[in-house]
Design an enzyme around this catalytic site. Structure first.
Site: not given
Ligand code: MG
Length: 356
Positions: A163, A191, A217, A242, A266
């Site tokens: 992250k 991400d 991402e 995403d 997702k």
């Molecule tokens: Mg993500």
């Protein structure tokens, strides 16, 4: 044999995380999710899960409970195998509310598997029950991130998702220390959760070039698909979207703009498996691979997500790791994990046991 939905029951679950996780949206200490069951006149039960995440799906736990109550009234009496009609019914009644609808969708697929007597990955067309997942590192000091990266690699993980997106300087430092700690054979993806601009993204990704980053991402805000397409031409890493991708229509927009090398599906954004299959079909037709990711989901929704990965050759990546951060999961079954390899259960449907 005509099966009918006779009731839908749902309840909130709050699970403490082993350690708080920080991303650009804030720090998360608890997973709050909703477990649900669709009951049929044959006495068969399908289990589902709705894990809303406000910054991404626009739903709260309580708003999801309200919508599930409304959907319950609409769906009682319907055939649980009429998944197309059920999605249409849900979409005609309420725009959005993707996690609420995903919970219903997952339960319908669990039921379908149970009616067929086959595990979900086979119901979806797959023949191999194994999936390799990455593991996510939250934002922390670069030193602590490097230490956790090393520990995960020792546990058997070969792909790390890191992250980023709060401080560009710390992001670069963290990647440098992580690469040093884990060596050259471990795949790294980042991400940024919408935290960068085109300029900062170009600069940060240039600074990270020596550390071999597989993919970046969601570098830019969710609405900036055109900006992402522009950014994609300026950097060497693959670009993954995403938050820009919820529906099959979003997938088409991303494809038309040449904005991504990989799409992160997702279930909580897509309204479940049925629309997720359409997203993958759009991506595959355009030569774009997919990953399946997750929100803070229990092993229930994770089993559905991993089954989708197992079933589709175009879904080459999996980020289905939330259950790893839970102090204790409230459901059992579904799959086993050894190192970074998930092996799905051969029991019908999800193969999940839920105490509700
Ligand atoms: Mg993500």
């Amino acid at each position: 044999m005509q099966v009918k939905i006779t009731d839908i029951k749902f309840e909130k679950v709050k699970i403490k995380l082993k350690e708080p996780i920080t991303v650009t949206f804030g720090t998360i200490e608890y997973a709050e999710t909703i477990l649900l069951k669709v009951i049929t006149d044959e006495g068969m039960i399908g289990y589902g899960e709705s894990a809303p995440f406000g910054p991404v799906t626009g739903e709260s736990l309580d708003s999801t409970l309200v919508i599930l109550g409304e959907l319950r009234k609409l769906l009682i009496g319907m055939d649980p195998l009429a998944i197309e009609t059920i999605h249409k019914t849900m979409d005609h009644a309420f725009y959005g509310n993707t996690a609420a609808k995903a919970g219903i969708d997952i339960a319908l697929y669990d039921l379908k598997g149970k009616l067929l007597g086959q595990p979900l990955y086979k119901v979806l067309g797959g023949d191999c029950p194994k999936v390799i997942t990455d593991i996510t590192l939250g934002i922390d000091t670069p030193e602590k991130m490097a230490a956790s990266a090393k520990a995960y690699v020792e546990e058997g993980y070969r792909i790390l998702k890191i992250k980023a997106g709060i401080s560009g300087e710390d992001d670069v430092k963290a990647i440098k220390l992580i690469r040093k700690a884990v060596g050259d054979d471990i795949r790294l993806r980042i991400d940024a959760n919408q935290g960068w601009t085109v300029n900062s993204a170009v600069n940060i990704m240039k600074a990270m070039e020596p550390y071999k980053i597989d993919a970046i991402e969601q570098p830019l805000p969710y609405w900036d698909v055109e900006g992402t397409a522009f950014l994609r031409k300026q950097i060497t890493s693959a670009v993954m979207l995403d938050e820009s991708l919820h529906s099959p229509k979003d997938a088409l927009r991303i494809v038309r703009n040449d904005a991504a090398d990989i799409m992160n599906i997702k279930l909580m954004k897509s309204c479940g498996l049925y629309p997720a299959l359409k997203i993958n079909a759009v991506a595959e037709s355009a030569g774009v691979n997919c990953m399946v990711g997750c929100m803070m989901e229990t092993k229930l929704a994770i089993t559905a997500a991993a089954s989708l990965v197992a079933a589709k050759g175009n879904i080459t990546e999996a980020d289905v790791d939330s259950f790893k951060f839970f102090e204790d999961d409230t459901v059992s079954g579904g799959f086993e994990i050894e190192g970074d390899i998930i092996t799905l259960s051969e029991k019908p449907g999800l193969g999940i046991e839920v105490n509700m």
